[in-house]
Design an enzyme around this catalytic site. Structure first.
Site, PDB file in Angstrom:
ATOM      1  N   HIS A  22      32.863  50.504  37.186  1.00  0.00           N
ATOM      2  CA  HIS A  22      33.543  49.206  37.370  1.00  0.00           C
ATOM      3  C   HIS A  22      33.516  48.872  38.849  1.00  0.00           C
ATOM      4  CE1 HIS A  22      35.892  45.967  35.631  1.00  0.00           C
ATOM      5  NE2 HIS A  22      36.768  46.072  36.603  1.00  0.00           N
ATOM      6  N   LYS A 167      36.457  37.587  33.354  1.00  0.00           N
ATOM      7  CA  LYS A 167      36.739  37.656  34.798  1.00  0.00           C
ATOM      8  C   LYS A 167      35.584  38.383  35.455  1.00  0.00           C
ATOM      9  CE  LYS A 167      40.091  40.129  37.705  1.00  0.00           C
ATOM     10  NZ  LYS A 167      41.560  40.286  37.844  1.00  0.00           N
ATOM     11  N   LYS A 169      34.205  40.153  38.893  1.00  0.00           N
ATOM     12  CA  LYS A 169      34.537  40.666  40.221  1.00  0.00           C
ATOM     13  C   LYS A 169      33.460  40.218  41.204  1.00  0.00           C
ATOM     14  CE  LYS A 169      37.711  42.931  40.494  1.00  0.00           C
ATOM     15  NZ  LYS A 169      39.155  42.572  40.530  1.00  0.00           N
ATOM     16  N   ASP A 198      37.300  36.936  40.793  1.00  0.00           N
ATOM     17  CA  ASP A 198      38.302  37.624  41.599  1.00  0.00           C
ATOM     18  C   ASP A 198      37.581  38.237  42.793  1.00  0.00           C
ATOM     19  OD1 ASP A 198      40.791  40.286  41.053  1.00  0.00           O
ATOM     20  OD2 ASP A 198      40.311  39.019  42.761  1.00  0.00           O
ATOM     21  N   GLU A 224      40.676  33.733  41.693  1.00  0.00           N
ATOM     22  CA  GLU A 224      41.721  34.728  41.945  1.00  0.00           C
ATOM     23  C   GLU A 224      41.564  35.292  43.339  1.00  0.00           C
ATOM     24  OE1 GLU A 224      42.177  37.699  38.884  1.00  0.00           O
ATOM     25  OE2 GLU A 224      43.362  39.021  40.190  1.00  0.00           O
ATOM     26  N   ASP A 249      47.131  37.125  43.705  1.00  0.00           N
ATOM     27  CA  ASP A 249      47.286  38.498  43.211  1.00  0.00           C
ATOM     28  C   ASP A 249      47.792  39.368  44.363  1.00  0.00           C
ATOM     29  OD1 ASP A 249      45.080  40.972  41.611  1.00  0.00           O
ATOM     30  OD2 ASP A 249      47.238  40.901  41.902  1.00  0.00           O
ATOM     31  N   LYS A 273      51.563  41.879  37.787  1.00  0.00           N
ATOM     32  CA  LYS A 273      51.214  43.258  37.443  1.00  0.00           C
ATOM     33  C   LYS A 273      52.501  44.061  37.543  1.00  0.00           C
ATOM     34  CE  LYS A 273      46.493  43.043  39.187  1.00  0.00           C
ATOM     35  NZ  LYS A 273      45.595  43.297  40.322  1.00  0.00           N
ATOM     36  N   GLU A 327      44.991  39.899  31.072  1.00  0.00           N
ATOM     37  CA  GLU A 327      43.764  40.680  31.221  1.00  0.00           C
ATOM     38  C   GLU A 327      44.092  42.152  30.946  1.00  0.00           C
ATOM     39  OE1 GLU A 327      42.530  40.387  35.343  1.00  0.00           O
ATOM     40  OE2 GLU A 327      44.344  41.426  36.006  1.00  0.00           O
TER      41      GLU A 327
HETATM   42  C1  MUC Z   1      42.545  43.036  40.311  1.00  0.00           C
HETATM   43  O1  MUC Z   1      42.496  42.896  41.527  1.00  0.00           O
HETATM   44  O2  MUC Z   1      42.754  42.064  39.612  1.00  0.00           O
HETATM   45  C2  MUC Z   1      42.098  43.767  37.336  1.00  0.00           C
HETATM   46  C3  MUC Z   1      40.962  43.649  36.606  1.00  0.00           C
HETATM   47  C4  MUC Z   1      39.901  44.116  37.387  1.00  0.00           C
HETATM   48  O3  MUC Z   1      38.707  44.199  37.060  1.00  0.00           O
HETATM   49  O4  MUC Z   1      40.371  44.464  38.607  1.00  0.00           O
HETATM   50  C5  MUC Z   1      41.780  44.608  38.476  1.00  0.00           C
HETATM   51  C6  MUC Z   1      42.459  44.445  39.760  1.00  0.00           C
HETATM   52 MG    MG Z   2      42.974  40.611  41.314  1.00  0.00          MG
END
Ligand code: MUC
Ligand code: MG
Length: 373
Positions: A22, A167, A169, A198, A224, A249, A273, A327
């Protein structure tokens, strides 16, 4: 009848393999370290919480190792011997012993809530105001992946679990390359599902103002945390100027942070969170601040395992302000589980487990298998 007493607190670090690497902006996880926190009460009830950060120290500075020390050496001695019904007083008193360290506090606070709910033989949500909903939308997150692998994974997740929202990254590579990769992926799915990104606070103002409009044009539905946590003026500028909803976040790790975002009008959505916010009580306060200001809340994850994810689900089920889905996919990213009865995911949704406490029970053989030696 007097409430049971908190008799014992144990922690163990689990290293749980992921189904695939990941990739975050600055770190790639191949396994998820999880601090399993176990609380035992004088009536025999046991509760479980998880100390979890998204992959490691890069996100917020805490790790399973720091959380274990903070809980065992500082929080547990201030908790053992107290009544299981005094959770708000115990959490309040922790501030006299430990500043900040919210991920650690969340792991223990949630274990206390789970233990007390099991002692009362009621679902955890009933200690949080009761269930308002039984399921929530569940977004799936892709790490940083080449286009063909990303398309294949999106198609696989649509087929297997009916996800409607994904989502992505970003932030690890050259922004122009990153952006074109995302734009091609969005284009390849031809509007069949929605995409959000994000950046984990890794872009500066200029990069954001230059490239986020390109992602808006490509059809990305949510940004995000594109820029650093403390720079609320830039987050506000992005929110006001580009017109795609912005989710805070890293900028919101406490109720006070949420108030600052509200006062600056720096975001449209707040990622809740239960881990980064220090547990369920401050998550409730944060959601109340957001709701009062008209901001939406999203049930976000730090890639918790089943116990932590279930606790967040009970929080989301009992908090009407969580109107922007979740999520909470963490357990599906783990190659194997360590509970006897797993959380249910189907049709793009995740279902709140039934039963006392979080509703999940430990599989001790699996826990022993993953426990760090
Ligand atoms: C984040 O920063 O959101 C949540 C899902 C993901 O892939 O990363 C986390 C942390
Ligand atoms: Mg995040």
């Amino acid at each position: 009848m007097s409430a049971p007493i908190i008799e014992a607190i144990e922690t163990r670090i689990l290293d749980v393999p992921l189904i695939r690497p990941h990739g975050f902006a600055t770190f790639t996880a191949n396994e998820q370290p999880i601090l399993l926190v176990q609380v035992r009460l004088s009536d025999g009830a046991e509760g479980f919480g998880e100390g979890v950060v998204p992959g490691g120290a890069w996100w917020g500075g805490e790790t399973v190792e720091t959380m274990q020390v903070i809980i065992e050496k500082y929080l547990a001695p201030a908790t053992i011997g107290r009544k299981a019904s005094e959770i708000s007083g115990i959490v309040h008193d922790w501030e006299r012993h430990v500043a900040n360290m919210r991920f650690a506090k969340a792991g223990l606070e949630i274990a206390l809530f789970d233990a007390y709910a099991r002692s009362l033989n009621i679902p955890l949500a009933d200690l949080l105001g009761g269930k308002f909903r039984d399921s929530l939308d569940c977004t799936w997150a892709l790490g940083v992946l080449p286009l063909d692998e990303a398309v294949a994974e999106v198609e696989e997740r649509i087929a297997s679990h009916g996800h409607k929202s994904f989502k992505l990254k970003m932030g690890s590579g050259d922004p122009a390359t990153d952006v074109s990769r995302i734009a091609e992926l969005v284009d390849a799915l031809e509007g069949r599902v929605s995409f959000r990104i994000d950046i984990n606070a890794r872009w500066d103002r200029l990069t954001s103002l230059r490239f986020l409009p390109v992602l808006a044009e490509a059809g990305v539905e949510l940004f995000e945390q594109p820029t650093p946590a403390d720079d609320l003026d830039t987050l506000r500028e992005i929110t006001q100027r580009i017109g795609v909803p912005v989710m805070a976040d890293e900028s919101v790790c406490s109720p006070a942070d949420a108030l600052a975002v509200v006062q600056k009008q720096a975001a449209d959505v707040i990622a809740i969170k239960t881990t980064k916010l220090g547990g369920l009580l401050d998550s409730k306060k944060t959601a109340a601040i957001a709701e009062t200001a008209g901001l939406a809340c999203h049930g976000a994850t730090s890639l918790e395992g089943p116990f932590g994810t279930a606790a967040s689900l009970h929080f989301c089920a009992s908090t009407p302000a969580v109107t922007y889905g979740t999520e909470l996919f963490g357990p599906m990213l783990l190659k194997e589980t360590y509970v006897e009865n797993d959380i249910e995911y189907r049709d793009g949704k995740v279902f709140v487990p039934e039963g006392p406490g979080t509703g999940l029970n430990p599989d001790w053989d699996q826990i022993k298998k993953f426990t760090r030696k």
